[in-house]
Design an enzyme around this catalytic site. Structure first.
Site, PDB file in Angstrom:
ATOM      1  N   GLY A   1      75.095  38.775  -3.852  1.00 52.48           N
ATOM      2  CA  GLY A   1      73.923  38.741  -2.989  1.00 52.48           C
ATOM      3  C   GLY A   1      74.257  39.120  -1.561  1.00 52.48           C
TER       4      GLY A   1
ATOM      5  N   ASP B   1      80.264  37.724  -9.772  1.00 52.60           N
ATOM      6  CA  ASP B   1      79.650  37.276  -8.532  1.00 52.60           C
ATOM      7  C   ASP B   1      80.789  36.880  -7.579  1.00 52.60           C
ATOM      8  OD1 ASP B   1      77.630  36.173  -6.752  1.00 52.60           O
ATOM      9  OD2 ASP B   1      78.207  34.202  -7.502  1.00 52.60           O
ATOM     10  N   LEU B   2      80.461  36.662  -6.313  1.00 48.35           N
ATOM     11  CA  LEU B   2      81.481  36.244  -5.350  1.00 48.35           C
ATOM     12  C   LEU B   2      81.407  34.743  -5.052  1.00 48.35           C
ATOM     13  CD1 LEU B   2      81.592  39.223  -2.779  1.00 48.35           C
ATOM     14  CD2 LEU B   2      83.310  38.593  -4.498  1.00 48.35           C
TER      15      LEU B   2
END
Length: 266
Positions: free
Chosen positions: A43, A8-9
């Protein structure tokens, strides 16, 4: 030995300044040079996330909008899941509390109902900015994701409960709270986990040969699926409660992902 790393970031690879540290870049480059696949699953909109893929020199797939969109090695789109028009229209016309910021991702654009400068801070690295418009007037046939942001998590909890109570919506749409202050809407069956499964199958890599890092409930499926799913120390308490058997490491500000990768790969 693991053959692929999924990350994820925000709150995971990125620190609280929404940047990848030089240390993390150095470690990840070494891992990529060893032939390990390094895949971003975020996202964020792909136009926003692409800059981080380029910073890392990650010659692999990019999963964006929580699995709604996937780009390949050459940055060509290979998956583009959109929300059915009738449901898109429902959400565009949904009556919301005044303090909620509504975000809409199409394949090319990011639209919002109001400009919030602190949200834009998250996207300073890419320079990808939202268009403030009257959302009810935008096209409904190319929407990848809705995201509702509110400082008061109770407001979003109430919205989530209301949506899930509507059986028609719950059966056709996926709803996830990526953070306590962010509620996200995608097409049914869309998730980072599903996109990862599809990519790894194409790559000939098993889920057991994969390690992943995340911090929000939108990471739950991928952290459950892979051989080793690591939860960040700064992660949502809801995620930690949902996956009590997953290892919790340090925070994103401590470069904990890169330190973990250095320990197991280098």
């Amino acid at each position: 030995m693991y053959k692929a790393v999924i990350t994820d970031l925000d709150g995971t690879l990125l620190n609280s300044k929404h940047e990848i540290s030089d240390y993390s870049k150095k470690i990840i480059k070494k891992i990529i040079d060893k032939g390990i696949k390094f895949i971003i699953a975020t996202g964020r909109h792909h136009k926003d996330a692409m800059c981080f893929k380029e910073q890392l020199g990650a010659d692999s797939f990019l999963i964006s909008a929580n699995g709604s969109v996937v780009h390949d090695y050459k940055n060509n789109p290979v998956i583009n899941n959109t929300i059915p028009e009738n449901y898109a229209e429902y959400f565009l016309n949904l009556d919301l509390e005044e303090e909620i910021m509504q975000n809409v991702y199409t394949f090319d654009k990011w639209y919002v109902n109001v400009d919030v400068p602190e949200v834009n801070e998250f996207h300073k690295e890419s320079g990808f900015a939202p268009n403030v418009v009257e959302l009810r007037k935008i096209r409904k046939d190319n929407i990848s994701k809705f995201a509702y942001i509110c400082r008061d998590s109770r407001v979003l909890d109430e919205l989530e409960a209301k949506l899930k109570k509507d059986k028609d919506i719950a059966d056709k749409i996926d709803i996830t709270a990526s953070l306590d202050v962010c509620l996200e809407i995608m097409g049914k069956g869309v998730s980072k986990g599903k996109a990862i499964s599809q990519i790894l199958e194409k790559e000939g890599i098993s889920l057991e040969e994969t390690i992943a890092f995340g911090d929000g409930l939108n990471d739950k499926e991928m952290l459950e699926l892979v051989g080793k799913g690591l939860i960040m120390g700064n992660a949502s308490e809801k995620l930690k409660e949902a996956l009590p058997n997953n290892e919790v490491i340090g925070t994103s500000d401590e470069d904990s992902e890169a330190k973990y990768l250095e320990k197991i790969f280098l």
